[in-house]
Design a protein around this motif. Structure first.
Motif, short mmCIF file in Angstrom:
data_model
loop_
_atom_site.label_atom_id
_atom_site.label_comp_id
_atom_site.label_asym_id
_atom_site.label_seq_id
_atom_site.Cartn_x
_atom_site.Cartn_y
_atom_site.Cartn_z
N THR A 1 -48.43 18.95 -22.65
CA THR A 1 -47.06 19.14 -23.11
C THR A 1 -46.24 19.96 -22.73
OG1 THR A 1 -48.64 18.52 -25.22
CG2 THR A 1 -46.09 19.06 -25.43
N LYS B 1 -61.80 22.74 -25.39
CA LYS B 1 -60.70 21.33 -24.42
C LYS B 1 -60.10 20.54 -23.78
CE LYS B 1 -61.24 21.81 -19.14
NZ LYS B 1 -61.70 23.05 -18.70
N LEU C 1 -49.44 24.14 -30.24
CA LEU C 1 -48.89 22.00 -30.17
C LEU C 1 -48.50 21.84 -30.35
CD1 LEU C 1 -49.88 19.55 -28.01
CD2 LEU C 1 -51.88 19.23 -29.60
N ASP D 1 -46.00 21.32 -19.35
CA ASP D 1 -45.46 20.36 -18.11
C ASP D 1 -44.62 19.75 -18.23
OD1 ASP D 1 -48.05 21.83 -16.81
OD2 ASP D 1 -48.69 19.96 -16.94
N ASP E 1 -57.00 26.49 -20.31
CA ASP E 1 -57.85 24.60 -20.44
C ASP E 1 -58.49 24.82 -19.32
OD1 ASP E 1 -55.13 24.29 -18.35
OD2 ASP E 1 -55.50 22.31 -19.08
N LEU F 1 -58.39 19.89 -26.70
CA LEU F 1 -56.65 20.63 -27.87
C LEU F 1 -55.93 21.61 -26.68
CD1 LEU F 1 -54.90 20.78 -29.59
CD2 LEU F 1 -56.83 22.69 -30.56
N GLN F 2 -56.58 22.13 -25.41
CA GLN F 2 -55.97 23.44 -24.40
C GLN F 2 -55.45 22.11 -23.32
OE1 GLN F 2 -59.68 25.70 -23.93
NE2 GLN F 2 -59.06 26.77 -25.27
N GLN F 3 -56.25 21.28 -22.81
CA GLN F 3 -55.00 20.51 -21.49
C GLN F 3 -54.33 20.00 -21.80
OE1 GLN F 3 -58.17 17.65 -20.73
NE2 GLN F 3 -59.27 19.52 -18.97
N GLU F 4 -54.01 19.07 -23.69
CA GLU F 4 -53.24 18.42 -24.33
C GLU F 4 -51.67 19.55 -24.39
OE1 GLU F 4 -53.70 16.19 -28.11
OE2 GLU F 4 -51.42 15.62 -28.13
N LEU F 5 -51.79 20.36 -24.86
CA LEU F 5 -51.14 21.65 -24.52
C LEU F 5 -50.27 22.07 -23.66
CD1 LEU F 5 -49.55 23.65 -26.67
CD2 LEU F 5 -51.45 25.53 -25.41
N HIS F 6 -51.42 22.09 -22.31
CA HIS F 6 -50.93 22.32 -21.30
C HIS F 6 -50.08 21.28 -20.56
CE1 HIS F 6 -51.96 24.11 -17.27
NE2 HIS F 6 -51.15 22.88 -16.47
N GLN G 1 -55.50 15.02 -17.64
CA GLN G 1 -56.68 15.72 -16.92
C GLN G 1 -57.60 14.40 -17.16
OE1 GLN G 1 -55.93 19.60 -17.65
NE2 GLN G 1 -54.54 19.14 -15.43
N THR H 1 -44.58 22.95 -29.58
CA THR H 1 -44.35 22.38 -28.20
C THR H 1 -43.93 20.85 -28.29
OG1 THR H 1 -46.32 23.89 -27.67
CG2 THR H 1 -45.27 22.23 -25.96
N ARG I 1 -41.95 29.35 -17.36
CA ARG I 1 -43.09 28.52 -15.83
C ARG I 1 -42.04 28.04 -14.92
NH1 ARG I 1 -46.97 23.72 -17.85
NH2 ARG I 1 -48.11 25.51 -19.11
#
Lengths: 240, 240
Positions: B150, B141, A147, B152, A101, B143-148, B9, A150, A78
DNA sequence: CGGTCAGTTGACAATATTCAACCGACGTGG
DNA sequence: CCACGTCGGTTGAATATTGTCAACTGACCG
């Protein structure tokens, strides 16, 4: 007892070449299931090759596909507006990547070495997820591992010194590749952008580890880890 | 164009109180599905309350349950052997937490404020995932948000200065709670352990932001963000 | 042969940490 | 009721760590 997970927990599959050409409802037993030999993924995807430093996809582009690495190393990164770059992770054979996501890629992916990847269109994969329980478990497991890794990286960046970061990086890489004279596929800049340091600091730390006899530089990118480094880096992360 | 996602989110669901008592195969339409009102989760879980600073589960313990926050704030953290702590994330109402890739919790979870959570036994949830497609999408969803988020955090820890970290933290928190005189539920130590800083540095940065007129301290833990801070923090993270 | 690239090293500067003192709020026990 | 200790927070001075800028090397390529 807690120890940091390696950068990737999916080791290169090596000799694992059990392929089933016809597609059964249950393609494999739960514990034998790996993304490398999964016949469903194999059928859905098409093999594609990328050159050194070639971009596989761009951050914020519409996420059209998932990717499974067959060989080579990929970096996901990123950027900030002023050009600062953070590599989210390095990706190795057997890893499935491009999770998102919101339908857009959240990283840019580039080939660190020449790579061959299985390109799997999202709609097809998502449909197969609905119909194939074992693929679903595989997919979920992959996401959970990413996850976990990360979160490890958050601990490394938030709470470790430069020397600890580089030591941890080297030992993790040795764990993944399973080779001790360790071949670094990426440049010092890549390592720096992964570890939240500058390339000069990475270079200095490597020189220092060499001076202290913890590693041996067989070549610029070929590093032999002395036993003590592996031990210290492991014991360093065990909770009290 | 790229901007950092907020810490969470999933905003507090507020007035959303549509409950269905009988359990249908498809409990809700895809776009209306939220963890807060999901009848399946509601049926599987039991409500439990934790006091301020009480531990919900320990890192490396066998992962027996998932948790869904109904109210309050939780922190998930990891420790190094010498006591250094890194908070992986703060968790807010609507968030599902305790994801793991190996059957053991990978963080310790503690109540930052008094919290009420829905405790959902893993076997039951996993079984429901198999049988309930909309729950599966919700879970994925999440899980994917948590990855995103993390990832960040990796960017924040790897590439931002102390001032940038604190500014980003404050604006993210304002986004989540949707309130501008912002009530900080956590201590300076918590903020420091989340941002990879010391408590003194966090305190100094907050003082500096105050001195520069970017925030107003109505109380030690009550902060009013001036418009410029919000703007600068947003524009700061837009890719070139 | 000249240019570029990856890497190393040195000198110096910026940034964040460490150690310490101090403040006010709060709660408890004499 | 007040004294005292604790806790969360702020601030200052000194220090350590890492970053910045620059010079230099060797390898590679056209």
């Amino acid at each position: 007892m807690y120890s940091l997970a390696p950068l990737s927990q999916l080791k290169p599959a090596g000799a694992q070449t059990i392929f089933i050409e016809k597609l059964p409802a249950k393609c494999c037993t739960l514990d034998k299931c790996t993304s490398m030999h999964c016949p469903v993924l194999r059928q859905l995807g098409t093999l594609k090759v990328y050159n050194h430093n070639e971009t596989i996809f761009w951050e914020s582009d519409k996420a059209a596909s998932f990717f499974l690495i067959k060989s080579g190393v990929v970096r996901e990164c990123r950027m900030l507006s002023d050009g600062r770059r953070q590599i989210s992770r390095f990706i190795f054979p057997g890893d499935l990547f491009a999770h998102t996501d919101n339908g857009n890629y959240s990283n840019t992916a580039e080939a660190v070495t020449p790579v061959s990847v299985l390109v799997i269109p999202r709609p097809q994969l998502e449909q197969s997820l609905e119909s194939t329980p074992c693929l679903r478990r595989l997919f979920l497991k992959n996401l959970q591992q990413e996850l976990h890794q990360t979160q490890d990286q958050v601990l490394v960046l938030g709470r470790m010194s430069a020397v600890e970061r580089v030591s941890h990086f080297l030992t993790s890489l040795a764990d993944i590749t399973g080779a001790n004279p360790l071949e670094l596929p990426m440049t010092r800049v890549d390592i720096a952008d992964y570890l939240g340091l500058t390339l000069e600091t990475v270079s200095r730390v490597i020189s220092r580890l060499k001076r202290e006899g913890k590693i041996e530089l067989l070549d610029t990118n070929k590093i032999l880890l002395s036993a003590p480094l592996k031990l210290s880096a492991n014991s360093q992360h065990v909770a009290a």
